[in-house]
Design a protein around this motif. Structure first.
Motif, PDB file in Angstrom:
ATOM      1  N   ILE A  80      -6.019 -41.427  -5.753  1.00 29.69           N
ATOM      2  CA  ILE A  80      -5.033 -42.349  -5.163  1.00 29.69           C
ATOM      3  C   ILE A  80      -5.536 -43.794  -5.261  1.00 29.69           C
ATOM      4  CG2 ILE A  80      -3.998 -43.082  -2.955  1.00 29.69           C
ATOM      5  CD1 ILE A  80      -3.666 -40.057  -2.316  1.00 29.69           C
ATOM      6  N   GLU A  81      -6.821 -43.996  -4.963  1.00 27.03           N
ATOM      7  CA  GLU A  81      -7.366 -45.361  -5.087  1.00 27.03           C
ATOM      8  C   GLU A  81      -7.273 -45.858  -6.533  1.00 27.03           C
ATOM      9  OE1 GLU A  81     -11.028 -46.630  -3.383  1.00 27.03           O
ATOM     10  OE2 GLU A  81     -10.682 -45.594  -1.483  1.00 27.03           O
ATOM     11  N   HIS A  82      -7.604 -44.983  -7.481  1.00 27.32           N
ATOM     12  CA  HIS A  82      -7.484 -45.358  -8.898  1.00 27.32           C
ATOM     13  C   HIS A  82      -6.038 -45.716  -9.253  1.00 27.32           C
ATOM     14  CE1 HIS A  82     -11.329 -43.047 -10.425  1.00 27.32           C
ATOM     15  NE2 HIS A  82     -11.632 -44.154  -9.748  1.00 27.32           N
ATOM     16  N   ASN A  83      -5.108 -44.881  -8.804  1.00 24.11           N
ATOM     17  CA  ASN A  83      -3.696 -45.117  -9.150  1.00 24.11           C
ATOM     18  C   ASN A  83      -3.181 -46.426  -8.542  1.00 24.11           C
ATOM     19  OD1 ASN A  83      -3.711 -42.746 -10.570  1.00 24.11           O
ATOM     20  ND2 ASN A  83      -2.589 -41.560  -9.040  1.00 24.11           N
ATOM     21  N   ASP A  84      -3.572 -46.691  -7.293  1.00 23.64           N
ATOM     22  CA  ASP A  84      -3.147 -47.941  -6.650  1.00 23.64           C
ATOM     23  C   ASP A  84      -3.660 -49.148  -7.419  1.00 23.64           C
ATOM     24  OD1 ASP A  84      -1.877 -46.541  -4.669  1.00 23.64           O
ATOM     25  OD2 ASP A  84      -3.413 -46.881  -3.136  1.00 23.64           O
ATOM     26  N   LEU A  85      -4.941 -49.085  -7.789  1.00 23.18           N
ATOM     27  CA  LEU A  85      -5.532 -50.199  -8.526  1.00 23.18           C
ATOM     28  C   LEU A  85      -4.838 -50.379  -9.872  1.00 23.18           C
ATOM     29  CD1 LEU A  85      -7.901 -50.891 -10.903  1.00 23.18           C
ATOM     30  CD2 LEU A  85      -7.698 -52.394  -8.936  1.00 23.18           C
ATOM     31  N   THR A  86      -4.574 -49.260 -10.545  1.00 22.83           N
ATOM     32  CA  THR A  86      -3.939 -49.333 -11.861  1.00 22.83           C
ATOM     33  C   THR A  86      -2.573 -50.010 -11.760  1.00 22.83           C
ATOM     34  OG1 THR A  86      -5.099 -47.326 -12.531  1.00 22.83           O
ATOM     35  CG2 THR A  86      -3.223 -47.975 -13.874  1.00 22.83           C
ATOM     36  N   LEU A  87      -1.780 -49.598 -10.766  1.00 24.15           N
ATOM     37  CA  LEU A  87      -0.467 -50.225 -10.578  1.00 24.15           C
ATOM     38  C   LEU A  87      -0.586 -51.727 -10.371  1.00 24.15           C
ATOM     39  CD1 LEU A  87       1.483 -47.786  -8.197  1.00 24.15           C
ATOM     40  CD2 LEU A  87       2.054 -48.430 -10.562  1.00 24.15           C
ATOM     41  N   LYS A  88      -1.569 -52.089  -9.577  1.00 23.49           N
ATOM     42  CA  LYS A  88      -1.770 -53.496  -9.252  1.00 23.49           C
ATOM     43  C   LYS A  88      -2.140 -54.318 -10.500  1.00 23.49           C
ATOM     44  CE  LYS A  88      -2.353 -56.328  -5.651  1.00 23.49           C
ATOM     45  NZ  LYS A  88      -1.634 -56.542  -4.431  1.00 23.49           N
ATOM     46  N   ILE A  89      -3.078 -53.804 -11.300  1.00 24.63           N
ATOM     47  CA  ILE A  89      -3.502 -54.613 -12.456  1.00 24.63           C
ATOM     48  C   ILE A  89      -2.448 -54.611 -13.565  1.00 24.63           C
ATOM     49  CG2 ILE A  89      -5.982 -54.526 -11.932  1.00 24.63           C
ATOM     50  CD1 ILE A  89      -6.374 -52.466 -14.087  1.00 24.63           C
ATOM     51  N   VAL A  90      -1.704 -53.514 -13.689  1.00 25.47           N
ATOM     52  CA  VAL A  90      -0.598 -53.510 -14.652  1.00 25.47           C
ATOM     53  C   VAL A  90       0.450 -54.537 -14.202  1.00 25.47           C
ATOM     54  CG1 VAL A  90       1.327 -52.112 -15.536  1.00 25.47           C
ATOM     55  CG2 VAL A  90      -0.989 -51.183 -15.551  1.00 25.47           C
ATOM     56  N   GLY A  91       0.629 -54.682 -12.905  1.00 27.72           N
ATOM     57  CA  GLY A  91       1.531 -55.698 -12.354  1.00 27.72           C
ATOM     58  C   GLY A  91       1.119 -57.109 -12.772  1.00 27.72           C
ATOM     59  N   PHE A  92      -0.185 -57.394 -12.725  1.00 28.78           N
ATOM     60  CA  PHE A  92      -0.661 -58.727 -13.139  1.00 28.78           C
ATOM     61  C   PHE A  92      -0.444 -58.927 -14.643  1.00 28.78           C
ATOM     62  CE2 PHE A  92      -3.685 -58.283  -9.368  1.00 28.78           C
ATOM     63  CZ  PHE A  92      -2.950 -59.139  -8.563  1.00 28.78           C
ATOM     64  N   GLN A  93      -0.633 -57.838 -15.389  1.00 22.04           N
ATOM     65  CA  GLN A  93      -0.418 -57.882 -16.841  1.00 22.04           C
ATOM     66  C   GLN A  93       1.051 -58.251 -17.124  1.00 22.04           C
ATOM     67  OE1 GLN A  93      -1.020 -53.986 -18.505  1.00 22.04           O
ATOM     68  NE2 GLN A  93      -2.191 -54.750 -20.243  1.00 22.04           N
ATOM     69  N   GLU A  94       1.954 -57.638 -16.373  1.00 22.98           N
ATOM     70  CA  GLU A  94       3.378 -57.922 -16.551  1.00 22.98           C
ATOM     71  C   GLU A  94       3.722 -59.352 -16.127  1.00 22.98           C
ATOM     72  OE1 GLU A  94       4.721 -53.257 -16.008  1.00 22.98           O
ATOM     73  OE2 GLU A  94       5.088 -54.677 -14.370  1.00 22.98           O
ATOM     74  N   GLU A  95       3.107 -59.810 -15.045  1.00 20.73           N
ATOM     75  CA  GLU A  95       3.324 -61.205 -14.618  1.00 20.73           C
ATOM     76  C   GLU A  95       2.924 -62.161 -15.733  1.00 20.73           C
ATOM     77  OE1 GLU A  95       1.536 -62.464 -10.957  1.00 20.73           O
ATOM     78  OE2 GLU A  95       2.492 -60.875  -9.776  1.00 20.73           O
TER      79      GLU A  95
END
Ligand code: FE2
Ligand code: FE2
Length: 136
Positions: A80-95
């Motif tokens: 879950i911690e890995h998945n949360d982090l992944t979502l967050k950094i993919v979000g920055f990539q999209e930004e």
């Protein structure tokens, strides 16, 4: 922007493959940090961000595979911690992709702090479990 993260002996989890992945991840983060600090162009930053995100995902998969193989009981929470982090950094990539300013800086600040915490605490939990099973 925060200072670039560097690898310290205290980050070691006593599993050679994982230590070398953490070291490589930190090197890739330092590349991105250098690109941002030097004010490099969008495309350079984008490819440095891609490397960070892709290698992070690869690293998480390696850890989860190890935990799975050896029956680490804390795998679900760790994932879950890995998945949360992944979502967050993919979000920055999209930004970054849609031209929002400071996305790379935000990724660096967030990921570096997270990694330090996660490696020192969470990764050491599964590593101790694997060390006890003779993995090093
Ligand atoms: Fe890790
Ligand atoms: Fe982890």
């Amino acid at each position: 922007m925060s200072e670039p993260l560097s690898w310290e002996p205290q980050h070691s989890v006593n599993i050679a493959e994982i230590d070398s992945q953490h070291q490589k991840l930190i090197r890739i983060i330092q590349n991105l940090h250098r690109a941002v600090t030097a004010g490099r162009g969008r495309e350079v930053i984008e490819s440095a961000m891609d490397q960070v995100v892709n290698y992070t995902i690869h690293h998480f998969a390696t850890e989860e595979e190890l935990m799975q193989q050896h029956g680490f009981p804390g795998i679900a929470a760790h994932r879950i911690e890995h998945n949360d982090l992944t979502l967050k950094i993919v979000g920055f990539q999209e930004e970054h992709a849609v031209g929002k300013p400071d996305a790379a800086e935000k990724l660096l600040t967030f990921l570096q702090r997270w990694l330090e915490e996660h490696t020192l605490k969470r990764d050491k939990e599964y590593a101790l479990f694997l060390n006890a099973k003779g993995l090093a």
